[in-house]
Write a protein that holds these residues in place. Structure first.
Motif, PDB file in Angstrom:
ATOM      1  N   TRP A   1     -57.213 -11.787 -52.359  1.00 38.49           N
ATOM      2  CA  TRP A   1     -57.177 -11.936 -53.816  1.00 38.49           C
ATOM      3  C   TRP A   1     -58.559 -12.327 -54.321  1.00 38.49           C
ATOM      4  CZ3 TRP A   1     -52.975 -10.345 -56.297  1.00 38.49           C
ATOM      5  CH2 TRP A   1     -51.722 -10.418 -55.669  1.00 38.49           C
ATOM      6  N   LYS A   2     -59.025 -11.633 -55.328  1.00 38.69           N
ATOM      7  CA  LYS A   2     -60.324 -11.938 -55.936  1.00 38.69           C
ATOM      8  C   LYS A   2     -60.146 -13.079 -56.928  1.00 38.69           C
ATOM      9  CE  LYS A   2     -64.667 -11.112 -56.782  1.00 38.69           C
ATOM     10  NZ  LYS A   2     -65.541 -11.677 -55.743  1.00 38.69           N
ATOM     11  N   PHE A   3     -60.974 -14.108 -56.795  1.00 36.84           N
ATOM     12  CA  PHE A   3     -60.880 -15.242 -57.722  1.00 36.84           C
ATOM     13  C   PHE A   3     -62.083 -15.267 -58.649  1.00 36.84           C
ATOM     14  CE2 PHE A   3     -61.408 -19.810 -58.862  1.00 36.84           C
ATOM     15  CZ  PHE A   3     -60.226 -19.940 -59.565  1.00 36.84           C
ATOM     16  N   ASN A   4     -61.793 -15.388 -59.942  1.00 35.52           N
ATOM     17  CA  ASN A   4     -62.838 -15.501 -60.949  1.00 35.52           C
ATOM     18  C   ASN A   4     -62.984 -16.981 -61.312  1.00 35.52           C
ATOM     19  OD1 ASN A   4     -64.216 -15.695 -63.443  1.00 35.52           O
ATOM     20  ND2 ASN A   4     -63.731 -13.555 -63.904  1.00 35.52           N
ATOM     21  N   ARG A   5     -64.013 -17.585 -60.794  1.00 35.57           N
ATOM     22  CA  ARG A   5     -64.158 -19.033 -60.942  1.00 35.57           C
ATOM     23  C   ARG A   5     -64.381 -19.424 -62.402  1.00 35.57           C
ATOM     24  NH1 ARG A   5     -66.218 -23.341 -57.418  1.00 35.57           N
ATOM     25  NH2 ARG A   5     -66.644 -21.859 -55.764  1.00 35.57           N
ATOM     26  N   GLU A   6     -65.123 -18.591 -63.105  1.00 33.04           N
ATOM     27  CA  GLU A   6     -65.420 -18.927 -64.492  1.00 33.04           C
ATOM     28  C   GLU A   6     -64.139 -18.988 -65.333  1.00 33.04           C
ATOM     29  OE1 GLU A   6     -68.397 -17.037 -67.740  1.00 33.04           O
ATOM     30  OE2 GLU A   6     -68.974 -16.883 -65.615  1.00 33.04           O
ATOM     31  N   LYS A   7     -63.300 -17.967 -65.143  1.00 33.03           N
ATOM     32  CA  LYS A   7     -62.020 -17.946 -65.867  1.00 33.03           C
ATOM     33  C   LYS A   7     -60.995 -18.866 -65.217  1.00 33.03           C
ATOM     34  CE  LYS A   7     -62.320 -13.124 -67.461  1.00 33.03           C
ATOM     35  NZ  LYS A   7     -61.855 -11.771 -67.092  1.00 33.03           N
ATOM     36  N   GLY A   8     -61.221 -19.212 -63.967  1.00 34.79           N
ATOM     37  CA  GLY A   8     -60.244 -20.026 -63.249  1.00 34.79           C
ATOM     38  C   GLY A   8     -58.962 -19.276 -62.952  1.00 34.79           C
ATOM     39  N   ARG A   9     -59.084 -17.951 -62.783  1.00 35.90           N
ATOM     40  CA  ARG A   9     -57.891 -17.133 -62.557  1.00 35.90           C
ATOM     41  C   ARG A   9     -58.138 -16.104 -61.458  1.00 35.90           C
ATOM     42  NH1 ARG A   9     -56.774 -20.635 -65.516  1.00 35.90           N
ATOM     43  NH2 ARG A   9     -55.580 -20.623 -67.457  1.00 35.90           N
ATOM     44  N   ILE A  10     -57.063 -15.784 -60.734  1.00 35.09           N
ATOM     45  CA  ILE A  10     -57.075 -14.673 -59.783  1.00 35.09           C
ATOM     46  C   ILE A  10     -57.086 -13.370 -60.572  1.00 35.09           C
ATOM     47  CG2 ILE A  10     -55.623 -13.439 -58.105  1.00 35.09           C
ATOM     48  CD1 ILE A  10     -54.687 -16.275 -57.164  1.00 35.09           C
ATOM     49  N   GLU A  11     -57.845 -12.386 -60.078  1.00 33.03           N
ATOM     50  CA  GLU A  11     -57.874 -11.074 -60.723  1.00 33.03           C
ATOM     51  C   GLU A  11     -57.181 -10.054 -59.834  1.00 33.03           C
ATOM     52  OE1 GLU A  11     -62.028 -11.586 -63.254  1.00 33.03           O
ATOM     53  OE2 GLU A  11     -62.111 -10.561 -61.305  1.00 33.03           O
ATOM     54  N   PRO A  12     -55.902  -9.814 -60.059  1.00 36.85           N
ATOM     55  CA  PRO A  12     -55.176  -8.850 -59.206  1.00 36.85           C
ATOM     56  C   PRO A  12     -55.835  -7.470 -59.241  1.00 36.85           C
ATOM     57  CG  PRO A  12     -53.644 -10.125 -60.531  1.00 36.85           C
ATOM     58  CD  PRO A  12     -55.019 -10.436 -61.042  1.00 36.85           C
ATOM     59  N   GLU A  13     -56.437  -7.146 -60.383  1.00 35.85           N
ATOM     60  CA  GLU A  13     -57.017  -5.808 -60.522  1.00 35.85           C
ATOM     61  C   GLU A  13     -58.246  -5.629 -59.638  1.00 35.85           C
ATOM     62  OE1 GLU A  13     -56.898  -8.182 -62.691  1.00 35.85           O
ATOM     63  OE2 GLU A  13     -58.741  -8.385 -63.860  1.00 35.85           O
TER      64      GLU A  13
END
Lengths: 767, 767
Positions: B219-231
């Motif tokens: 799973w790719k994690f976007n630290r800035e948004k604090g959310r996993i990016e399923p896409e």
């Protein structure tokens, strides 16, 4: 198993069986002095004394068990005193999957008793736990707890710490001060809180004085059945005075109960309509009313049928209550919280939160006024009011925001929480004298002493139930834990011992029971529906497991034991309604198994001996692993199975589950060699145990019983392996020999635990 | 207020304001010596040392915060080390009313992300928490936690300890060993567990080898948004080997990850079909496979589109993985649990639960074999297998049932749990030497040391996560708490310090973060939807409260502040859909408010600054009190209101809420006299504070800010009272004067807390 692995395994067993040599290898520990530790951790002598007073070494027990409400978490929290370690959250009004509560059909049935107006209520606001009493002291049998938001009472059985019953109040729209119990738990008292038309009727706020009402409900408890009997219970209609905390009389005041109130102004706010808010109008007058209720006589009046049925529930209406002399009012300082009856029943302690005094009424004075019909007047509903001054014994200035009082083992001594001052006051309610105060952190609501509201307080400890923690703990975000502070009251003064964060929920009230009084069980009779206490019709013995399909209904009767679920494969068709009944065959202490089927929101927790069921509709085809959710043995991860939901119209093909034979004679011989060697080592562990006085240790006797059980199963698997080998079915023979070894590993695990226990607890060699 | 009560109140304030005299009254405490306490409580010197090492005095902080999975409770548990006090249960997969989780619309939206096949999943089986990392060490920003039963990963923000996101694995039917994070939290690793056809397809067990599959998801994690990016995420198809615990490489092994497996026998049980159970067939062979995965290259392959879409999710199929050299296998001792990479990334430690050894693979050897394509063969799916012996650094006989390894601050030193032996082994994985062992109680699963799986372990403490408690605690029924034991590893050896019961859930794995690294906030920017982090469109300021009805939809924008809910009256019609948006106007630390409407299963928890919403259909007419469920001030019980649900066809009448005037000029004068006197006392408390160096204490600065706020409100209410008085509207004037006093009481409460803090923390007089 390779011979190398087998050798390691056996050596490993041997090392543990024959000596603790390993534990002594290579220790490079440096002796640390107490002074060094105190210095490095910044502890004072006072801190060290507190540490010594609260530390409970491994395997030792706490002196008291506290039962605290969990507030809006809907639970009851159980913790030990003086260690302040939380032992259990008992699920009461809120579904909780670890306990299977609200997930298994059996516990769903309990929660369903609490439905209101056809609606599931999936939480509760628990406030005031009350243990069952015998002759006015806790007897450790039951615990009752209320739900303020949705007026309900739950019954928890302290034999297994499980919720057994929920009753919905059929008359009130909210409550708060419940449950309280009479001296022999004949009755539970549940007073209303915010006034509303009785029975759930609608009436506009303009009709507040005429149609909104308070009240109290007396629930009959059947101790033998362990259940409340709504059919033998009744309520009394009261004025819309926001009835609040209550207490039963005891000793000289037996037969009466006492109910506080606030907002006897009958004020209705409406800030948005430019009216001052409730908080202003509800605290405008100097006094509210203490209700004095003759419940013994009320029960007779109810039994005589002098009631009005509301929602089919008998209610003694106010006119009747006045006519029969059931209710009297005494003015009390405004916005009080606790009303607490002294151990002998003679003193009634009331604290008005907006007064700096605590007021002590004297029962003999109150009773004399009632008997003489010496009234100061009547309220707007015709209820006689006693003169406050004539009823008072004394008033003592304790501090700001006095709230709740509990009693000491020493006669006359009480402790009162001071909300605004953030302090606890120690005082003499007979002499009317403040003795000392201690600061707490911060804003204490209730407090508790040990058996502090019974006829026989035990002294020793006090717990301050603080409403704010603020800076006491490591920060964990904007939502703080609560803070219960333990105070030593054994030395004639108060010493703060420890802070305890409450990690879930907001406790309001707590009670503490001497640990020795509680005698919970560790297992159920095999096949028990734990929620009814009866043997389940779905009890399943080993070998009786089966799957029955009738039309679209599939019913599975299965078992759980270290480390397999039987059946291991369940095949159903898309759209089938599936019920799985499972019996935990274990008898060993703490050998719980869980059961879940992925993606179907199915979970259950099965304690030793328990039978419970999970139900679902198999509406999505596919392959769904199921497994045990409670780590139960070295092969726990392998305690698995498959639910296969065949798509509509799928054509099954016949075939072997495993296409080829994997194992031959050599594999079988290798496995059995391992097993024989393992058995020899087990025998040596058994030899150690039986050569010591293990029968003097009940814990070890239980372990030996369990190990013997596992070895019996090993013997069965061995027979099966040998049977297959005799047929030269080597694949099957090898696998059964593997199963035989699995049981040996479990027996070894238990045996080693027993051996360690004997070594650590000074067992003696007997032969 | 009578002048007598007013006098008491003022005297009470004065006593506290001018001296601690009360606290010193009449103490009859007897000095108790440490020796007396030790004797009476049966403590040894060793016990006392342990007590001194674990006791945390009031107001002091723990050194580390542990984050533990709650197992089948669906929570994450946060506790302090060394005090072992639980600070919070963070609700993740299971609705929890204290936190409003799954009750407020905003948090329902988070839980709804976790729905599967259109079904609500109201629990989870949390296993392996992982903190976010920067350069291989915990950074205290985020925590990730998996759900084994329903393959999902949740994201918790450590700024407020709330769950922000749930992602459902679109390919697997179950998982276990997740989440693990890469050194800079670019990726989260979630391996499958029980094999099943990918994407939820149906296939019969006869087709196990051909159609059932395992795998890993990155799973790719976007630290800035604090959310996993399923896409931006992908999965790799793997053989049906029951993938299990995993770890990312670090240091020299950066770019790779390691995934254990069990039941590489691909055995399918079926006790009910007379086949040996899974546990026998899944442990029949000596070795399973360690998967070595080149994730950096895999990410490139996925980015290049060499994937098959399954449920619209990119999956690198096994053929591609083999072709691209992404996956290699190494035989490992059978049924392993942990695979743990040393701080420098060079050693890969694997324990086979059914072996007595722990195996240490050396990364440089593994890498050389891969680079040289030096294979011992391939598995049935064509994946290259490395020679176990060539990859091994050493094997060390630690004991029975080795399971999980964590690392010490001292290079080469590790600790491994021994399940069957119920012990922890301290050993040197470079030298290949067992150093010492310590018994635990009982049957340890995982263990943890401080930052023990990072590039920079901190040493000091070890926690043993035991699967059985049995006799360690006071009994609380057949379902036992778990037992975490704290072990001192600071002295070069292991010393048992304390037992900690886990009262709810069954932790599997835990991590501990240095307390100083965590910087959680104590309040939100006013109007925050805490689940998205954005300002809610429903943010409501004081004075902006309103009720809007459109057809059958009623929307309420309200506020919460000590101690009233605005609006206090909500009138709707039977059948209306009602949404109530509430904003907590508080800025003070720990001033949470709750909100519930009785019988409508409505509850919310509102932290300072939070805006959240509750929704329901008002389908049952009647009168429903609502109130604040979090004790927030002396007038908390009066923080109430009424929902009126008018029956269909009911005709409303116009009229005043309160029919008669209750109060006259004398009442007004009495109240204002009280207020003036109270203000004088408050001024003296303020004088105390401002004459000390309070600005050196951030806690007190915050309290002063809050008190000033309350006094500001008092001034507003005072103006309003005087305005009404000028109109000779004495009833209203008296009530507003009462509200003025309420604000004064709150200010006094806060002021006293500040004063006590200054006194207890050595503030100095500055003028």
């Amino acid at each position: 198993m390779s011979s190398r692995v087998a050798k390691w395994w056996i050596q490993g067993l041997a090392v543990v069986a024959f000596g603790m040599g390993f534990a002594l290898i290579g220790g490079t520990a440096q002796a640390e002095t107490l002074q060094q530790v105190m210095k490095s951790r910044g502890l004072t002598q006072q801190n060290l004394l507190a540490a010594a007073k609260t530390y409970v070494p491994t395997g030792k027990r706490d002196e008291f068990l506290a039962f605290s409400s969990g507030g809006q978490s809907g639970h009851v929290i159980v913790y030990g005193i003086p260690s302040m370690r939380i032992l259990k959250y008992i699920a009461v009004f809120t579904p909780e999957p670890w306990q299977g509560y609200g997930f298994e059909d059996e516990s769903k049935a309990v929660l369903n008793q609490g439905r209101i107006n056809g609606r599931d209520i999936t939480w509760g606001d628990t406030h005031h736990p009350a243990p069952s009493e015998t002759n006015g002291d806790y007897d450790g049998q039951f615990l009752f707890i209320n739900d303020k938001a949705n007026p309900r009472i739950a019954v928890i059985d302290l034999k297994d710490f499980e919720t057994k019953q929920i009753v919905v109040n059929p008359v009130f729209q909210s409550e708060h001060g419940g449950a309280f119990v009479s001296e022999n738990t004949e009755w539970l008292l549940e007073p209303a809180q915010y006034a509303a038309p009785l029975g759930g009727e609608y009436a506009p706020l303009e009709r507040f004085n005429e149609q909104y009402r308070g009240g109290v409900t007396y629930w009959k408890f059947n101790r033998e059945k362990g259940r409340i009997e709504p059919e033998n219970s009744f309520a009394i209609e009261l004025p819309p005075y926001s009835q609040d905390l209550s207490d039963f009389g005891k000793g000289v005041s037996t037969g009466f109960s006492f109910v506080n109130s606030f907002c006897s102004e009958r004020y209705v706010g409406g800030i948005e309509r430019d009216r001052p808010p409730f908080e202003a109008g509800c605290s405008a007058k100097d006094t509210d009313y203490l209700h004095v209720i003759n419940w013994k006589k009320a029960a007779e009046v109810a039994a005589a049928g002098k009631v009005t049925k509301i929602n089919d529930f008998p209610v003694i209406m106010m006119d009747t209550a006045v006519e029969e002399g059931l209710v009297h009012l005494i003015p009390e300082p405004k916005s009080p919280h606790g009303i607490d009856v002294s151990p002998d029943g003679e003193y009634l302690v009331v604290s008005g939160k907006l007064d700096t005094h605590t007021s002590v009424f004297k029962w003999s004075k109150v009773k004399a006024l009632i008997d003489a019909k010496d009234y100061a007047g009547t309220d707007p509903y015709g209820i006689p009011i006693l003169d406050m001054k004539k009823a008072l014994h004394t008033q003592v200035q304790l501090g700001l925001g006095p709230l709740h009082t509990q009693f000491d083992v020493e006669k006359g001594i009480a402790y009162t929480s001071l909300y605004v001052d953030s302090m606890v006051a120690r005082w003499d309610y007979i002499e009317g004298k403040l003795l000392s105060r201690i600061p707490i952190h911060y804003n204490i609501g209730h407090l508790m002493t040990m058996h502090g509201d019974t006829v026989k307080p035990r002294g020793k400890y006090l717990v301050s139930l603080n409403k704010l923690a603020i800076d006491r703990f490591n920060p964990v975000g904007p939502l703080h834990p609560q803070n219960h502070q333990l105070v030593d009251i054994s030395t004639g003064d108060m010493q703060l011992l420890a802070d305890m964060p409450l990690p879930l929920g907001e406790p309001h009230y707590a009670v503490a029971i001497e640990a020795g009084i509680l005698k919970p069980k560790i297992r159920y009779k095999s096949g028990t529906n734990t929620r009814t206490g009866e043997i389940s019709p779905h009890k399943t013995r080993a070998g009786e497991e089966r799957i029955v399909k009738k039309g679209k209904d599939v019913e599975v009767w299965g078992t759980l034991i270290r480390s397999h679920i039987t059946p291991e494969i369940i095949e159903v068709d898309e759209g089938d309604s599936v019920t799985v009944h499972l019996t935990n065959l274990e008898r060993a202490e703490d050998e719980t198994h869980g059961f879940t089927i992925g993606k179907y929101n199915v979970h259950g927790s099965f304690e030793p001996g328990e039978t419970a069921s999970v139900s679902f509709v198999a509406d999505t085809p596919g392959v769904y692993p199921y497994y045990c959710t409670e780590f139960c043995s070295a092969l726990h991860l392998e305690m698995q199975g498959y639910l296969l939901v065949k798509p509509k119209g799928y054509k099954a093909k016949v075939g072997d589950l495993m296409p080829k034979e994997e194992y031959g004679k050599a594999d079988y011989d290798k496995q059995t060699a391992t097993n024989v060697a393992t058995q020899a080592t087990i025998d040596e562990v058994v030899g150690f145990i039986t050569s010591h006085n293990y029968q003097d240790f009940p814990e070890v006797v239980a372990l030996v019983e369990d190990a013997t059980d596992q070895l019996g199963r090993a013997t069965e698997a061995k027979a099966r392996a040998e049977e297959e080998a005799a047929k030269e079915a080597w694949n099957s023979a090898t696998l059964w020999a593997g199963q035989w070894w699995q049981y040996q590993v479990k027996a070894a695990d238990i045996g080693l635990r027993a051996k360690t226990f004997l070594e650590q607890n000074g067992a003696k060699k007997v032969k």
